[in-house]
Design an enzyme around this catalytic site. Sequence first.
Site, PDB file in Angstrom:
ATOM      1  N   ARG A 123       0.872  -1.365  -0.072  1.00 31.87           N
ATOM      2  CA  ARG A 123      -0.034   0.095   0.059  1.00 31.87           C
ATOM      3  C   ARG A 123       0.814   1.375  -0.110  1.00 31.87           C
ATOM      4  O   ARG A 123       0.398   2.325   0.360  1.00 31.87           O
ATOM      5  CB  ARG A 123      -0.927   0.042   1.056  1.00 31.87           C
ATOM      6  N   LYS A 145       2.129  11.345 -11.614  1.00 29.62           N
ATOM      7  CA  LYS A 145       1.346  10.216 -12.270  1.00 29.62           C
ATOM      8  C   LYS A 145       2.029   8.903 -12.400  1.00 29.62           C
ATOM      9  O   LYS A 145       2.993   8.999 -13.118  1.00 29.62           O
ATOM     10  CB  LYS A 145       0.894  11.023 -13.460  1.00 29.62           C
ATOM     11  N   GLU A 187       7.697  17.773 -25.426  1.00 26.61           N
ATOM     12  CA  GLU A 187       7.213  18.050 -24.065  1.00 26.61           C
ATOM     13  C   GLU A 187       7.673  19.377 -23.441  1.00 26.61           C
ATOM     14  O   GLU A 187       7.185  20.012 -22.576  1.00 26.61           O
ATOM     15  CB  GLU A 187       7.369  16.997 -22.951  1.00 26.61           C
ATOM     16  N   LYS A 229       5.736  23.099 -14.648  1.00 28.33           N
ATOM     17  CA  LYS A 229       5.148  21.707 -14.303  1.00 28.33           C
ATOM     18  C   LYS A 229       4.670  21.848 -12.739  1.00 28.33           C
ATOM     19  O   LYS A 229       3.491  21.490 -12.511  1.00 28.33           O
ATOM     20  CB  LYS A 229       5.740  20.449 -14.752  1.00 28.33           C
ATOM     21  N   GLU A 239      -5.502  16.631 -10.919  1.00 32.17           N
ATOM     22  CA  GLU A 239      -6.226  16.981 -12.200  1.00 32.17           C
ATOM     23  C   GLU A 239      -7.754  17.263 -12.032  1.00 32.17           C
ATOM     24  O   GLU A 239      -8.728  16.568 -12.847  1.00 32.17           O
ATOM     25  CB  GLU A 239      -5.627  15.921 -13.152  1.00 32.17           C
ATOM     26  N   ARG A 243      -4.697  21.039 -14.035  1.00 31.35           N
ATOM     27  CA  ARG A 243      -3.769  20.114 -14.732  1.00 31.35           C
ATOM     28  C   ARG A 243      -3.815  19.678 -16.152  1.00 31.35           C
ATOM     29  O   ARG A 243      -2.861  18.978 -16.680  1.00 31.35           O
ATOM     30  CB  ARG A 243      -3.348  18.974 -13.472  1.00 31.35           C
ATOM     31  N   ASN A 247      -1.798  18.390 -20.747  1.00 31.81           N
ATOM     32  CA  ASN A 247      -2.046  17.252 -21.784  1.00 31.81           C
ATOM     33  C   ASN A 247      -2.565  17.894 -23.219  1.00 31.81           C
ATOM     34  O   ASN A 247      -3.244  17.356 -24.149  1.00 31.81           O
ATOM     35  CB  ASN A 247      -3.285  16.571 -21.385  1.00 31.81           C
ATOM     36  N   HIS A 250      -2.432  15.702 -26.245  1.00 34.07           N
ATOM     37  CA  HIS A 250      -2.422  14.301 -25.901  1.00 34.07           C
ATOM     38  C   HIS A 250      -3.552  13.592 -26.386  1.00 34.07           C
ATOM     39  O   HIS A 250      -3.408  12.364 -26.395  1.00 34.07           O
ATOM     40  CB  HIS A 250      -2.229  14.144 -24.471  1.00 34.07           C
ATOM     41  N   HIS A 254      -2.472  10.231 -27.866  1.00 33.24           N
ATOM     42  CA  HIS A 254      -2.805   9.020 -27.231  1.00 33.24           C
ATOM     43  C   HIS A 254      -3.584   8.220 -28.285  1.00 33.24           C
ATOM     44  O   HIS A 254      -3.137   6.678 -28.271  1.00 33.24           O
ATOM     45  CB  HIS A 254      -3.737   9.058 -25.971  1.00 33.24           C
ATOM     46  N   HIS A 267       6.182   8.340 -27.664  1.00 34.41           N
ATOM     47  CA  HIS A 267       5.137   9.052 -26.927  1.00 34.41           C
ATOM     48  C   HIS A 267       5.106  10.623 -27.449  1.00 34.41           C
ATOM     49  O   HIS A 267       4.404  11.284 -27.710  1.00 34.41           O
ATOM     50  CB  HIS A 267       5.260   8.883 -25.357  1.00 34.41           C
TER      51      HIS A 267
HETATM   52  P1  NAD Z   1      11.129   5.430 -22.662  1.00 35.44           P
HETATM   53  O1  NAD Z   1      11.061   5.247 -20.924  1.00 35.44           O
HETATM   54  O2  NAD Z   1      10.631   4.317 -23.593  1.00 35.44           O
HETATM   55  O3  NAD Z   1      12.578   5.664 -23.014  1.00 35.44           O
HETATM   56  C1  NAD Z   1      12.877   6.138 -24.253  1.00 35.44           C
HETATM   57  C2  NAD Z   1      13.951   5.365 -24.814  1.00 35.44           C
HETATM   58  O4  NAD Z   1      15.332   5.597 -24.251  1.00 35.44           O
HETATM   59  C3  NAD Z   1      14.067   3.708 -24.096  1.00 35.44           C
HETATM   60  O5  NAD Z   1      14.600   2.986 -25.247  1.00 35.44           O
HETATM   61  C4  NAD Z   1      15.117   3.756 -23.148  1.00 35.44           C
HETATM   62  O6  NAD Z   1      15.593   2.441 -22.511  1.00 35.44           O
HETATM   63  C5  NAD Z   1      16.071   4.503 -23.644  1.00 35.44           C
HETATM   64  N1  NAD Z   1      16.978   5.219 -22.850  1.00 35.44           N
HETATM   65  C6  NAD Z   1      16.584   6.133 -21.462  1.00 35.44           C
HETATM   66  N2  NAD Z   1      17.375   6.823 -21.009  1.00 35.44           N
HETATM   67  C7  NAD Z   1      18.538   6.617 -21.876  1.00 35.44           C
HETATM   68  C8  NAD Z   1      19.942   7.325 -21.764  1.00 35.44           C
HETATM   69  N3  NAD Z   1      20.276   8.063 -20.861  1.00 35.44           N
HETATM   70  N4  NAD Z   1      20.556   7.061 -22.893  1.00 35.44           N
HETATM   71  C9  NAD Z   1      20.193   6.164 -24.074  1.00 35.44           C
HETATM   72  N5  NAD Z   1      19.068   5.527 -23.980  1.00 35.44           N
HETATM   73  C10 NAD Z   1      18.150   5.802 -23.022  1.00 35.44           C
HETATM   74  O7  NAD Z   1      10.262   6.919 -23.039  1.00 35.44           O
HETATM   75  P2  NAD Z   1      10.094   8.262 -22.399  1.00 35.44           P
HETATM   76  O8  NAD Z   1      10.145   9.091 -23.604  1.00 35.44           O
HETATM   77  O9  NAD Z   1      11.106   8.788 -21.446  1.00 35.44           O
HETATM   78  O10 NAD Z   1       8.852   8.279 -21.716  1.00 35.44           O
HETATM   79  C11 NAD Z   1       7.466   7.885 -22.507  1.00 35.44           C
HETATM   80  C12 NAD Z   1       6.523   7.518 -21.402  1.00 35.44           C
HETATM   81  O11 NAD Z   1       6.209   8.529 -20.292  1.00 35.44           O
HETATM   82  C13 NAD Z   1       5.337   6.934 -21.978  1.00 35.44           C
HETATM   83  O12 NAD Z   1       4.936   5.974 -21.400  1.00 35.44           O
HETATM   84  C14 NAD Z   1       4.373   8.153 -21.458  1.00 35.44           C
HETATM   85  O13 NAD Z   1       2.896   7.714 -21.393  1.00 35.44           O
HETATM   86  C15 NAD Z   1       4.906   8.493 -20.003  1.00 35.44           C
HETATM   87  N6  NAD Z   1       4.613   9.886 -19.773  1.00 35.44           N
HETATM   88  C16 NAD Z   1       4.442   9.952 -18.457  1.00 35.44           C
HETATM   89  C17 NAD Z   1       4.120  11.128 -17.917  1.00 35.44           C
HETATM   90  C18 NAD Z   1       3.445  11.339 -16.336  1.00 35.44           C
HETATM   91  O14 NAD Z   1       3.217  12.316 -15.912  1.00 35.44           O
HETATM   92  N7  NAD Z   1       3.647  10.088 -15.715  1.00 35.44           N
HETATM   93  C19 NAD Z   1       4.257  12.295 -18.684  1.00 35.44           C
HETATM   94  C20 NAD Z   1       4.716  12.130 -19.767  1.00 35.44           C
HETATM   95  C21 NAD Z   1       4.746  10.802 -20.384  1.00 35.44           C
HETATM   96  N1  GLY Z   2       2.031  14.735 -18.240  1.00 35.66           N
HETATM   97  C1  GLY Z   2       0.794  15.573 -17.735  1.00 35.66           C
HETATM   98  C2  GLY Z   2       0.535  15.441 -16.259  1.00 35.66           C
HETATM   99  O1  GLY Z   2       1.544  15.158 -15.663  1.00 35.66           O
HETATM  100  O2  GLY Z   2      -0.334  15.848 -15.894  1.00 35.66           O
END
Ligand code: NAD
Ligand code: GLY
Length: 362
Positions: A123, A145, A187, A229, A239, A243, A247, A250, A254, A267
Amino acid sequence: MSPRADVSIDLGDRSYSIQIGSGLLGSPDIFAGLPKAGAALIVTNTTVKPLYAQRLRDAIGARYAKVHEVVLPDGEAHKNWETLNAIFDALLANACDRKTVIFALGGGVVGDMAGFAAASYMRGVPFVQVPTTLLAQVDSSVGGKTAINHPLGKNMIGAFYQPLQVVCDLDTLHTLPPREFSAGLAEVIKYGPIADMAFLDWIEANVEALMRRDTAALAHAVRRSCEIKAHVVGQDEREAGLRAILNFGHTFGHAIEAGLGYGEWLHGEAVGCGMVMSIELSQRLGTVDRAFATRLTRLIERAGLPVRGPALGPDRYIELMRVDKKAEAGEIKFVVIDAPGHASVRGAPDALVRDVLAATCG
Ligand code: NAD
Ligand code: GLY
């Protein structure tokens, strides 16, 4: 270690700081404020482990009697129950107790899954975000998130759960492939039209420096993105309203990700193209002029991002967008730019959305 910038995120007893700078990952001092615990679990993936896991181990090794590790398969296609369960398997197999600190070392996929595991194991256990992609440093590691994808919808299963700390080591951005770096820029660009036109001007003037990975430019982009942010999340953590402006792009984005199959477009690529569609919608709603829509589209293109959507067909886009978390009673909601630097969430007539898709896809 070079000078670093700290950004605070103000959420009462869940407040924390985001440290931004070069050389942070190998520094034990950075983690000095974390609570004492017997064990830590580093959650990373097959790509990031060989690059950075040892550096993190060296930095935190003296704080914890045991530092366990779980290495996930890489990619958005693995952001699912099966991979999440591998984190729970590692926690249970190592008899991790509720004080165990989870470290998310990687991009947004690792961060979102490690955060969701931290939210639900016993939890809730403490966790720290150590983002290694531009996208994760400017967005996903901040704000709490956490989620996994469902085949029918992106990030549909998850929780709000804040980290104790976010450590953005800019040096890690030098090993990112160019396509991933551009995805992160989407972003960064997002924050301009929704909140800060001076930042948009700065990005336009510095996009080449960013793409060269100039350290000063990266430091400014990450810090200003995190400040914006943090300001938004500080006002609306869960949200209830505001917030949702984070998006921008998005709703369309999405749909692109789910429609093509997760991982086909990154993404950030889907968000970049989604912003082109959203600014087209804003222009057709009469809130911004054509010159502003063209300006934003041009910047997205300069950042190396796609500006035309895949030809999924309007019916499929609309079907997918109805599953978006912002949808209410089946009505699709879009983040629209009301005026440069200001955004709001609203519905739009289906016919108008179809016109936008016709103008921006294929
Ligand atoms: P990712 O986590 O897939 O990373 C991108 C690629 O880069 C992967 O292949 C990873 O292994 C590689 N990588 C990571 N760090 C590296 C480095 N320093 N050097 C070389 N390679 C490296 O993708 P992302 O773009 O980081 O994140 C996308 C995800 O984030 C999506 O799932 C999206 O939904 C999520 N997201 C979440 C939020 C939130 O608020 N929680 C906001 C935006 C996006
Ligand atoms: N990436 C959108 C949020 O964190 O709300």
